[in-house]
Design a protein around this motif. Structure first.
Motif, PDB file in Angstrom:
ATOM      1  N   MET A   1       0.651  -0.804  -0.008  1.00  0.00           N
ATOM      2  CA  MET A   1       0.141   0.137  -0.249  1.00  0.00           C
ATOM      3  C   MET A   1       1.209   1.427  -0.114  1.00  0.00           C
ATOM      4  SD  MET A   1      -3.255   1.265   0.209  1.00  0.00           S
ATOM      5  CE  MET A   1      -4.187  -0.614   1.079  1.00  0.00           C
ATOM      6  N   ARG A   2       0.527   2.622  -0.815  1.00  0.00           N
ATOM      7  CA  ARG A   2       1.648   3.240  -0.659  1.00  0.00           C
ATOM      8  C   ARG A   2       1.126   4.138  -0.419  1.00  0.00           C
ATOM      9  NH1 ARG A   2       0.771   8.179  -4.170  1.00  0.00           N
ATOM     10  NH2 ARG A   2       2.342   9.594  -4.056  1.00  0.00           N
ATOM     11  N   ILE A   3       1.763   5.057   0.682  1.00  0.00           N
ATOM     12  CA  ILE A   3       1.380   5.998   1.862  1.00  0.00           C
ATOM     13  C   ILE A   3       1.913   7.280   1.689  1.00  0.00           C
ATOM     14  CG2 ILE A   3       2.175   6.073   4.052  1.00  0.00           C
ATOM     15  CD1 ILE A   3       2.418   3.685   4.648  1.00  0.00           C
ATOM     16  N   GLU A 252     -11.390   2.728   0.375  1.00  0.00           N
ATOM     17  CA  GLU A 252     -11.080   2.831   1.374  1.00  0.00           C
ATOM     18  C   GLU A 252      -9.533   3.837   2.247  1.00  0.00           C
ATOM     19  OE1 GLU A 252     -15.413   2.931   3.261  1.00  0.00           O
ATOM     20  OE2 GLU A 252     -14.005   1.168   4.093  1.00  0.00           O
ATOM     21  N   ALA A 253      -8.508   2.160   2.098  1.00  0.00           N
ATOM     22  CA  ALA A 253      -7.174   2.115   2.236  1.00  0.00           C
ATOM     23  C   ALA A 253      -6.390   2.842   1.717  1.00  0.00           C
ATOM     24  CB  ALA A 253      -7.080   0.909   2.681  1.00  0.00           C
ATOM     25  N   ARG A 254      -6.294   2.966  -0.021  1.00  0.00           N
ATOM     26  CA  ARG A 254      -5.736   3.635  -1.291  1.00  0.00           C
ATOM     27  C   ARG A 254      -5.934   5.207  -0.323  1.00  0.00           C
ATOM     28  NH1 ARG A 254      -7.304  -1.168  -4.473  1.00  0.00           N
ATOM     29  NH2 ARG A 254      -9.067   0.605  -5.288  1.00  0.00           N
ATOM     30  N   GLY A 259      -4.460   8.566  -1.668  1.00  0.00           N
ATOM     31  CA  GLY A 259      -5.508   9.194  -2.545  1.00  0.00           C
ATOM     32  C   GLY A 259      -5.954  10.430  -2.012  1.00  0.00           C
ATOM     33  N   THR A 260      -5.972  11.705  -0.988  1.00  0.00           N
ATOM     34  CA  THR A 260      -7.036  12.158  -0.179  1.00  0.00           C
ATOM     35  C   THR A 260      -5.513  13.116  -0.742  1.00  0.00           C
ATOM     36  OG1 THR A 260      -8.618  10.981   1.282  1.00  0.00           O
ATOM     37  CG2 THR A 260      -8.195  12.971   1.193  1.00  0.00           C
TER      38      THR A 260
END
Length: 269
Positions: A1-3, A252-254, A259-260
């Protein structure tokens, strides 16, 4: 997951003075981008958004120059000084490609923010240039963020630290946060909450409430480095955030982890 870490600070208190800095605060005099980069790399975080720590033009220029050559930063949020007759510190570099937003740090002003000189004009300018307005405010001011958003619907507004920070998450804050979240143009950072010290139950309830009000597409992760690492490590800040999250779908996790932030602080280069 990209953070993406949407809230970090870097500074050099010797090269560019920070007016509020004191040695007894337990903070490093040099919060260097290279030190941050090592923390991010070890934690698997791909990039970060640097928020200006004070409000001088000299610091704004130093920060944008630092971001321009750092592989992790690239994006900066400058600080607005709401003093009558004084231009924002962001003015000199407002159109640098690195500048993705401006923060008004105004918790000392009136609850309705009516005495923050130039706030509406700043919001209008940022909306017109596709940049985000950040607000560092206290809980009593949260409804004013919603009112500002409704006056300036073309401007994205982001609340630092859920409008709470390390304070107690009481019913008054939750009610005020609900009012802020009722304006669709208002989003928030899950940052500066000291989740590692709150305890598991309190942390989970705090984030459950935030996700219920905003949804993942209006929330984003922020570490508040190096403020948050006076008593713990970067890795634990990230781990405490993960432990406190409600169950999230992959989409949602992304949104929450990257994403946000990418949507509200797009690269302008």
């Amino acid at each position: 997951m990209r953070i993406v870490d949407a809230h970090v600070h870097v500074w050099d208190a010797d090269a560019v003075p920070i007016p509020w800095f004191r040695d007894d605060l337990g903070l490093p005099r040099h919060a260097a981008a290279a030190d941050l980069g090592r923390e991010l790399g070890q934690a698997g975080v791909s990039s970060a958004i640097a928020v200006q720590a004070a409000d001088s033009v000299a610091e704004a220029e130093w920060l944008t120059a630092t971001a321009a050559r750092d592989p992790y930063l690239r994006r900066v949020v400058l600080q607005y000084s709401p003093e009558p007759g004084r231009a924002a510190g962001a003015t000199a570099v407002a159109f640098s490609p690195a500048v993705v937003g401006v923060r008004a740090a105004v918790p000392q002003f009136a609850a309705d923010l009516s005495d923050v000189d130039g706030l509406d004009a700043l919001a209008e300018h940022l909306g017109a240039t596709a940049r985000t307005l950040e607000l560092l405010i206290r809980p009593e001011q949260l409804p004013a963020a919603a009112a500002l958003s409704r006056r300036r619907p073309d401007t994205a507004i982001v609340l630092c630290h859920l409008g709470l920070g390390a304070r107690t998450a009481d019913a008054a804050w939750l009610s005020a946060l609900a009012e802020a979240a009722s304006a669709p143009g208002v989003s928030a950072k899950v940052s500066g909450l000291d989740l590692a010290a709150r305890g598991a139950d309190e942390s989970r309830e705090l984030l459950r409430s935030a996700f219920a009000l905003f949804g993942a597409d209006r929330l984003m992760y922020g570490s508040d480095w190096p403020m948050s690492t006076r008593t713990t490590t970067y890795a634990e800040v990230l781990a405490a955030t993960r432990r406190a999250l409600p169950a999230l779908s992959p989409s949602e996790a992304r949104a929450f982890w990257s994403g946000t932030a990418d949507r509200l602080y797009p690269f302008t280069a």
